[in-house]
Design a protein around this motif. Structure first.
Motif, PDB file in Angstrom:
ATOM      1  N   TYR A  12      -0.446  -7.477  -1.922  1.00  0.00           N
ATOM      2  CA  TYR A  12      -1.729  -7.662  -1.276  1.00  0.00           C
ATOM      3  C   TYR A  12      -2.799  -7.208  -2.261  1.00  0.00           C
ATOM      4  O   TYR A  12      -2.506  -6.522  -3.249  1.00  0.00           O
ATOM      5  CB  TYR A  12      -1.813  -6.835   0.004  1.00  0.00           C
ATOM      6  N   THR A  44       4.448 -13.024  -0.589  1.00  0.00           N
ATOM      7  CA  THR A  44       5.572 -12.272  -0.035  1.00  0.00           C
ATOM      8  C   THR A  44       6.876 -12.926  -0.455  1.00  0.00           C
ATOM      9  O   THR A  44       6.910 -14.120  -0.812  1.00  0.00           O
ATOM     10  CB  THR A  44       5.523 -12.208   1.497  1.00  0.00           C
ATOM     11  N   TYR A  96      -1.851  -4.038  -4.228  1.00  0.00           N
ATOM     12  CA  TYR A  96      -0.923  -3.135  -3.566  1.00  0.00           C
ATOM     13  C   TYR A  96       0.399  -3.836  -3.293  1.00  0.00           C
ATOM     14  O   TYR A  96       0.402  -4.999  -2.860  1.00  0.00           O
ATOM     15  CB  TYR A  96      -1.488  -2.671  -2.224  1.00  0.00           C
ATOM     16  N   CYS A  97       1.494  -3.130  -3.518  1.00  0.00           N
ATOM     17  CA  CYS A  97       2.770  -3.700  -3.095  1.00  0.00           C
ATOM     18  C   CYS A  97       3.163  -3.104  -1.749  1.00  0.00           C
ATOM     19  O   CYS A  97       2.697  -2.035  -1.351  1.00  0.00           O
ATOM     20  CB  CYS A  97       3.864  -3.500  -4.124  1.00  0.00           C
ATOM     21  N   ASN A  98       4.028  -3.817  -1.084  1.00  0.00           N
ATOM     22  CA  ASN A  98       4.405  -3.525   0.286  1.00  0.00           C
ATOM     23  C   ASN A  98       5.881  -3.848   0.436  1.00  0.00           C
ATOM     24  O   ASN A  98       6.359  -4.823  -0.151  1.00  0.00           O
ATOM     25  CB  ASN A  98       3.534  -4.392   1.205  1.00  0.00           C
ATOM     26  N   ASP A 139       9.323  -3.570   3.393  1.00  0.00           N
ATOM     27  CA  ASP A 139       9.958  -3.170   4.642  1.00  0.00           C
ATOM     28  C   ASP A 139      11.278  -2.498   4.284  1.00  0.00           C
ATOM     29  O   ASP A 139      12.173  -3.131   3.725  1.00  0.00           O
ATOM     30  CB  ASP A 139      10.222  -4.387   5.532  1.00  0.00           C
ATOM     31  N   GLU A 185       7.431  -0.119   7.303  1.00  0.00           N
ATOM     32  CA  GLU A 185       6.587  -0.665   6.245  1.00  0.00           C
ATOM     33  C   GLU A 185       6.045   0.461   5.366  1.00  0.00           C
ATOM     34  O   GLU A 185       5.506   1.442   5.852  1.00  0.00           O
ATOM     35  CB  GLU A 185       5.434  -1.444   6.869  1.00  0.00           C
ATOM     36  N   TYR A 186       6.178   0.286   4.066  1.00  0.00           N
ATOM     37  CA  TYR A 186       5.646   1.244   3.098  1.00  0.00           C
ATOM     38  C   TYR A 186       4.705   0.536   2.134  1.00  0.00           C
ATOM     39  O   TYR A 186       4.855  -0.667   1.867  1.00  0.00           O
ATOM     40  CB  TYR A 186       6.790   1.903   2.312  1.00  0.00           C
ATOM     41  N   TRP A 187       3.756   1.312   1.606  1.00  0.00           N
ATOM     42  CA  TRP A 187       2.762   0.783   0.673  1.00  0.00           C
ATOM     43  C   TRP A 187       2.760   1.603  -0.615  1.00  0.00           C
ATOM     44  O   TRP A 187       2.977   2.813  -0.598  1.00  0.00           O
ATOM     45  CB  TRP A 187       1.365   0.831   1.282  1.00  0.00           C
TER      46      TRP A 187
END
Length: 123
Positions: A37, A50, A94-96, A98, A111-113
């Motif tokens: 993102y 994604t 930003y990466c994301n 699950d 979910e982590y950022w």
């Protein structure tokens, strides 16, 4: 418990390329979908791309044909190859991910950022 660490951002001229990486570490049982993102100054965070654990991808219209998302499941790492960069691509990326942590239900990812990495496209 889980950390996402981005790298690869920087300053690049219009038309140039950058490759972002995001490594996931910690008490990981499995990593599901991962994504990138971005948030430009004064704007809301928006989806870039994604990728599922099986490799299916999805891209936002502004980056289709220029950006490529990929992942290395053995390393729990996601990448974003960005080509033909434009000034409007300037943002914090930003990466994301699950993530199912050790001891958690296989079907209950959280979910982590990451902390974000700056990409600036300017001459």
């Amino acid at each position: 418990q889980v950390q996402l660490v981005e790298s690869g951002g920087g300053l690049v001229q219009p038309g140039g390329s950058l490759r972002l990486s995001c490594a996931t570490s910690g008490n990981i049982r499995r990593v599901g979908a991962m994504g990138w993102y971005r948030q430009a100054p004064g704007k809301q965070r928006e989806l870039v791309a994604t990728i599922t654990s099986g490799g299916s991808t999805n891209y936002a219209d502004p980056v289709k044909g220029r950006f490529t998302i990929s992942r290395d499941n053995a390393k729990n790492t996601v990448y974003l190859q960005m080509n033909i960069l434009k000034p409007e691509d300037t943002a914090v990326y930003y990466c994301n991910a699950d993530v199912v942590t050790t001891g958690s239900s296989w079907y209950s990812p959280v979910e982590y950022w990451g902390q974000g990495t700056q990409v600036t496209v300017s001459s």
